[in-house]
Each structure stands twice: as structure tokens, then as C-alpha cells.
Motif scaffolding. Structure first.
Motif, PDB file in Angstrom:
ATOM      1  N   ARG A  47       0.834  -1.202   0.000  1.00 33.88           N
ATOM      2  CA  ARG A  47       0.000   0.000   0.000  1.00 33.88           C
ATOM      3  C   ARG A  47       0.870   1.254   0.000  1.00 33.88           C
ATOM      4  NH1 ARG A  47      -2.854  -1.215   4.057  1.00 33.88           N
ATOM      5  NH2 ARG A  47      -1.701  -0.057   5.648  1.00 33.88           N
ATOM      6  N   GLU A  48       1.942   1.230   0.785  1.00 35.50           N
ATOM      7  CA  GLU A  48       2.857   2.368   0.816  1.00 35.50           C
ATOM      8  C   GLU A  48       3.540   2.558  -0.540  1.00 35.50           C
ATOM      9  OE1 GLU A  48       3.539   4.730   3.189  1.00 35.50           O
ATOM     10  OE2 GLU A  48       1.716   3.887   4.076  1.00 35.50           O
ATOM     11  N   LEU A  49       3.860   1.448  -1.208  1.00 39.14           N
ATOM     12  CA  LEU A  49       4.483   1.550  -2.526  1.00 39.14           C
ATOM     13  C   LEU A  49       3.546   2.241  -3.513  1.00 39.14           C
ATOM     14  CD1 LEU A  49       6.803   0.777  -4.509  1.00 39.14           C
ATOM     15  CD2 LEU A  49       5.474  -1.288  -5.014  1.00 39.14           C
ATOM     16  N   LEU A  50       2.282   1.891  -3.487  1.00 36.98           N
ATOM     17  CA  LEU A  50       1.327   2.525  -4.403  1.00 36.98           C
ATOM     18  C   LEU A  50       1.169   4.012  -4.096  1.00 36.98           C
ATOM     19  CD1 LEU A  50      -1.462  -0.194  -4.784  1.00 36.98           C
ATOM     20  CD2 LEU A  50       0.687   0.075  -6.029  1.00 36.98           C
ATOM     21  N   TYR A  51       1.285   4.389  -2.825  1.00 37.12           N
ATOM     22  CA  TYR A  51       1.230   5.805  -2.477  1.00 37.12           C
ATOM     23  C   TYR A  51       2.429   6.572  -3.040  1.00 37.12           C
ATOM     24  CZ  TYR A  51      -2.488   4.926   0.970  1.00 37.12           C
ATOM     25  OH  TYR A  51      -3.672   4.598   1.585  1.00 37.12           O
ATOM     26  N   HIS A  52       3.511   5.856  -3.360  1.00 38.57           N
ATOM     27  CA  HIS A  52       4.684   6.511  -3.967  1.00 38.57           C
ATOM     28  C   HIS A  52       4.290   7.258  -5.234  1.00 38.57           C
ATOM     29  CE1 HIS A  52       8.803   7.077  -5.414  1.00 38.57           C
ATOM     30  NE2 HIS A  52       8.422   6.565  -6.559  1.00 38.57           N
ATOM     31  N   ASN A  53       3.314   6.735  -5.947  1.00 31.95           N
ATOM     32  CA  ASN A  53       2.794   7.424  -7.124  1.00 31.95           C
ATOM     33  C   ASN A  53       1.694   8.377  -6.680  1.00 31.95           C
ATOM     34  OD1 ASN A  53       1.995   8.234  -9.681  1.00 31.95           O
ATOM     35  ND2 ASN A  53       0.691   6.440  -9.985  1.00 31.95           N
ATOM     36  N   ALA A  54       2.033   9.647  -6.551  1.00 29.39           N
ATOM     37  CA  ALA A  54       1.066  10.632  -6.056  1.00 29.39           C
ATOM     38  C   ALA A  54      -0.055  10.907  -7.050  1.00 29.39           C
ATOM     39  CB  ALA A  54       1.787  11.940  -5.723  1.00 29.39           C
ATOM     40  N   ALA A  55       0.147  10.573  -8.324  1.00 31.57           N
ATOM     41  CA  ALA A  55      -0.877  10.824  -9.341  1.00 31.57           C
ATOM     42  C   ALA A  55      -2.087   9.928  -9.109  1.00 31.57           C
ATOM     43  CB  ALA A  55      -0.303  10.575 -10.731  1.00 31.57           C
ATOM     44  N   TYR A  56      -3.264  10.471  -9.375  1.00 28.82           N
ATOM     45  CA  TYR A  56      -4.501   9.708  -9.220  1.00 28.82           C
ATOM     46  C   TYR A  56      -5.415  10.039 -10.396  1.00 28.82           C
ATOM     47  CZ  TYR A  56      -8.312   7.266  -6.891  1.00 28.82           C
ATOM     48  OH  TYR A  56      -9.302   6.361  -6.575  1.00 28.82           O
ATOM     49  N   VAL A  57      -5.938   9.003 -11.043  1.00 26.85           N
ATOM     50  CA  VAL A  57      -6.794   9.166 -12.214  1.00 26.85           C
ATOM     51  C   VAL A  57      -8.241   8.903 -11.846  1.00 26.85           C
ATOM     52  CG1 VAL A  57      -7.376   8.178 -14.472  1.00 26.85           C
ATOM     53  CG2 VAL A  57      -4.990   8.647 -13.888  1.00 26.85           C
ATOM     54  N   PHE A  58      -9.122   9.791 -12.282  1.00 23.73           N
ATOM     55  CA  PHE A  58     -10.562   9.625 -12.129  1.00 23.73           C
ATOM     56  C   PHE A  58     -11.143   9.117 -13.446  1.00 23.73           C
ATOM     57  CE2 PHE A  58      -9.146  13.153  -9.445  1.00 23.73           C
ATOM     58  CZ  PHE A  58      -9.542  12.698  -8.200  1.00 23.73           C
ATOM     59  N   PHE A  59     -12.375   8.602 -13.377  1.00 21.88           N
ATOM     60  CA  PHE A  59     -12.967   7.971 -14.547  1.00 21.88           C
ATOM     61  C   PHE A  59     -14.340   8.555 -14.863  1.00 21.88           C
ATOM     62  CE2 PHE A  59      -9.874   4.940 -12.992  1.00 21.88           C
ATOM     63  CZ  PHE A  59      -9.254   4.541 -14.166  1.00 21.88           C
ATOM     64  N   ARG A  60     -14.819   8.193 -16.011  1.00 20.06           N
ATOM     65  CA  ARG A  60     -16.191   8.462 -16.423  1.00 20.06           C
ATOM     66  C   ARG A  60     -16.721   7.190 -17.071  1.00 20.06           C
ATOM     67  NH1 ARG A  60     -16.809   9.492 -21.975  1.00 20.06           N
ATOM     68  NH2 ARG A  60     -14.844   9.532 -23.121  1.00 20.06           N
ATOM     69  N   GLU A  61     -18.010   6.980 -17.012  1.00 22.26           N
ATOM     70  CA  GLU A  61     -18.576   5.826 -17.692  1.00 22.26           C
ATOM     71  C   GLU A  61     -18.672   6.138 -19.180  1.00 22.26           C
ATOM     72  OE1 GLU A  61     -22.362   2.718 -17.475  1.00 22.26           O
ATOM     73  OE2 GLU A  61     -22.079   4.235 -15.911  1.00 22.26           O
ATOM     74  N   VAL A  62     -18.163   5.239 -19.993  1.00 25.83           N
ATOM     75  CA  VAL A  62     -18.134   5.431 -21.447  1.00 25.83           C
ATOM     76  C   VAL A  62     -19.314   4.670 -22.034  1.00 25.83           C
ATOM     77  CG1 VAL A  62     -16.752   5.212 -23.542  1.00 25.83           C
ATOM     78  CG2 VAL A  62     -15.624   5.639 -21.355  1.00 25.83           C
ATOM     79  N   SER A  63     -20.451   5.319 -22.077  1.00 22.65           N
ATOM     80  CA  SER A  63     -21.675   4.656 -22.523  1.00 22.65           C
ATOM     81  C   SER A  63     -21.827   4.668 -24.039  1.00 22.65           C
ATOM     82  CB  SER A  63     -22.894   5.331 -21.880  1.00 22.65           C
ATOM     83  OG  SER A  63     -22.909   6.721 -22.184  1.00 22.65           O
ATOM     84  N   GLU A  64     -21.042   5.512 -24.742  1.00 24.94           N
ATOM     85  CA  GLU A  64     -21.202   5.603 -26.192  1.00 24.94           C
ATOM     86  C   GLU A  64     -20.546   4.462 -26.942  1.00 24.94           C
ATOM     87  OE1 GLU A  64     -17.909   8.696 -25.205  1.00 24.94           O
ATOM     88  OE2 GLU A  64     -19.608   7.733 -24.234  1.00 24.94           O
TER      89      GLU A  64
END
Length: 346
Positions: free
Chosen positions: A225-242
């Protein structure tokens, strides 16, 4: 690709003329006979992928070719008659990598099995750049109770790699699937957790792959878990209904891409929508006509490409081990190809 696409790059306008011979790329026009395995490929499959995006090319030369492509019943003849193979080189060696679309197990509601949320982007993240780090976002409670969850998944490691890939499918217990795509980010630069493991001496560079990282995080849940926190970037999503879930994800041209026929390129050198012939070396050599339909933040250079291998775990395993040399040749409309050559010295 792996590719490490975050889907935050955009299409750059098509090349229309030669670059400086001293500072720009070098161009060589080849014959189709120079392309290894050209005669043996399935040109009709490449033509079908070409037709997915050629109608969106806002350029008279490409538009005319797209119209002819819809009418032809001779795919190989279409490419040989109307294009010329152009080898575009800069100072870097060719590098092929691979990418894929993850498929995660999830549900529309939280449960003891599905505990990890796939978030939409909150409005304050758009207004503040950069916003909270990955650690702050996941530990402060700022996202909770706001209805920002698109779905819940069963594996935080798979969710982490979904963010790196930028899009994927989520399969619900009743068999229904939804597709999610890139919906924004917190504004922090991406930091490679694989490189961090190498820095710590856990692995050497040639040992690191997506599967190796995932296995290490699962074996070491607290340190993982600490290793994943090393990457400070965080991506959000949207539902791709098209896009129907059974079709490929959207590429940079906002159209579905095709497994083993779509490739991500650097559009400064290779026009998006153009056919490209790849000659990939390595343990799994590949000679194939593909279509440049995507881009990536790590795909930079004239001889740099990322092969789309498809959806799911097996595609991910193949993509994760792809790191090969070879060469890539762009098929350009005839007049465009010859316009790229330098002017003869008087």
C-alpha cells in the motif's frame, strides 16, 4: 504500456511537409517488396481497422482515400496502389511496447467483496491544480458520501493498474459490463512504482513487469500500500456509454481501437489514422499492417510504438512482456510521401 497510458495526450495535426534535414527526422521511401512478410498479412483486417477512423480525417487527401477504401474489394491492392511506405527515423532505436484494456470484477454497490471505489472527478479537483495526492485523497475521507463512485471493485492493485492504463471494463456479478474511461486527474506527475522497487534493490530493471509489481504488492500488503502511495498521481474515470462493451476502447481519435490492428504512435511523426507496417523482433516476432489510432504520454519518437493487444488478463500478460526492437514504416498517400523528401541540392 506497459504502455502507461493516461489518455491525456491529444491528436496533433497531420504532417504536411518535410522537416529540416539537419534537425528533423529522416525519410526514406521504400517499396512494398522491402516489407518483411507483406504478402502474407491479412490486408482486409487492416482495411477494416482503417475504416474505423478514416472518416474523421479532416484532410482532402485522406478523405479521398477513405472514400475509395469503402468501395474496394481488394484490400492489398488498395494499399499498394494508393500509398508509399515511408521509413521515418530520428536518433533513437525502434522500441515496441504493448498495452491492453483491463477487465476488473466489480459491482454497482459496495459489499464485503467489492470495497474499492472507482471514482468520478470531484469539481474541486478541476479547480485546483495540483489537488490532493493519492495518499491524501484515499485516507482523508474527502471522497466519501458524495455519490462519486461509478462502481466498486474487488482488488486495489487491479484498480491501480486500471488508472495507469486509463480505461477498462468492469464486469458485474450478473454478467453485465460497463466501460470506464479517463475522466481527469489530480494534477500530480506520474511516478513509477516499478522504478521505485529497482531503486530499493528489490528487483533489477529487467525483472520488473506489471505482474511482478502486482504479485509483490499482494505478498506485502502493508508495504505494498505504501508503494502505491509513492505514485502521487490519481486518475478519475467516467462511464463510457457511447461504446458498447463488446467493442474496443476509445483511442485518441475517439473511436474504438482494434486488438492487434491498432497502434499508439507519436503524432509529431506519424499521422493519426495512417496505416503503419510493423516489423517487431523479439521472442514473439510480428510483421503486420496496423493503423495509428492512439497516442500515449510515454510514446515519443519516430520509431516508437505501442501495440494494442486487447482486453483482459491474457492480453495484459502479453502486453506487459513486450519490449522489442525492429522497425516501423508509415504508409503515406503518394503525394504526401514524396513531399517529405528533402529538396535536391542545386
Amino acid at each position: 504500456m506497459t504502455r502507461l497510458l493516461l489518455a491525456i495526450t491529444f491528436a496533433i495535426s497531420l504532417m504536411t511537409g518535410p522537416a529540416s534535414a539537419e534537425t528533423g527526422p529522416r525519410y526514406d521511401i521504400l517499396d512494398f517488396a522491402d516489407l518483411q512478410g507483406w504478402a502474407e498479412d491479412d490486408h482486409a483486417a487492416a482495411l477494416a481497422a482503417f475504416l474505423e477512423t478514416c472518416g474523421d480525417l479532416d484532410d482532402p487527401d485522406w478523405s479521398a482515400l477513405c472514400g475509395l477504401a469503402r468501395e474496394t474489394d481488394d484490400a492489398r491492392g488498395f494499399f499498394e496502389l494508393l500509398f508509399r511506405p515511408v521509413l521515418i527515423r530520428d536518433d533513437a532505436e525502434m522500441l515496441f511496447t504493448g498495452y491492453f484494456e483491463p477487465e476488473l470484477n466489480g459491482a454497482p454497490y459496495r459489499s464485503s467483496t467489492y470495497r474499492y471505489p472507482v471514482y468520478k472527478m470531484p469539481p474541486e479537483a478541476r479547480a485546483s491544480r495540483p489537488w490532493l495526492t493519492r495518499r491524501q485523497l484515499l485516507t482523508s475521507g474527502v471522497m466519501e458520501g458524495r455519490g462519486l463512485e461509478i462502481a466498486w471493485v474487488d482488488d486495489p492493485v487491479e484498480l491501480f493498474f486500471l488508472q495507469i492504463q486509463g480505461s477498462g471494463r468492469i464486469r458485474f456479478p450478473d454478467g453485465r459490463m460497463i466501460r470506464v474511461g479517463y475522466g481527469g486527474a489530480n494534477g500530480h506527475p506520474y511516478r513509477s512504482v516499478g522504478r521505485e522497487l529497482v531503486r530499493r534493490g528489490v528487483y533489477t530493471a529487467h525483472q520488473v513487469s506489471m505482474q511482478v509489481i502486482a504479485n509483490w504488492v499482494r505478498r506485502n500488503p502493508v508495504a505494498g500500500r505504501e508503494l502505491l502511495y509513492h505514485n502521487a498521481a490519481y486518475v478519475f474515470f467516467r462511464e463510457v456509454s457511447e461504446v458498447p462493451p463488446e467493442k474496443g476502447p476509445l483511442g485518441a481519435m475517439n473511436r474504438s481501437i482494434t486488438p492487434l490492428r491498432s497502434v499508439a504512435v507519436d503524432p509529431r511523426y506519424t499521422p493519426l489514422g495512417a496505416p503503419v507496417w510493423i516489423e517487431k523482433a523479439g521472442a514473439d516476432p510480428m510483421n503486420r499492417l496496423m493503423i495509428a489510432q492512439d497516442t500515449g504520454s510515454a510514446i515519443k519518437g519516430a520509431q516508437r510504438a505501442d501495440i494494442f493487444y486487447g482486453t483482459g488478463d491474457e492480453a495484459g500478460r502479453i502486453a506487459g512482456r513486450t519490449k522489442d526492437g525492429g522497425r516501423m514504416i508509415v504508409l503515406m498517400p503518394i503525394q504526401r510521401a514524396y513531399a517529405l523528401l528533402p529538396e535536391p541540392v542545386q
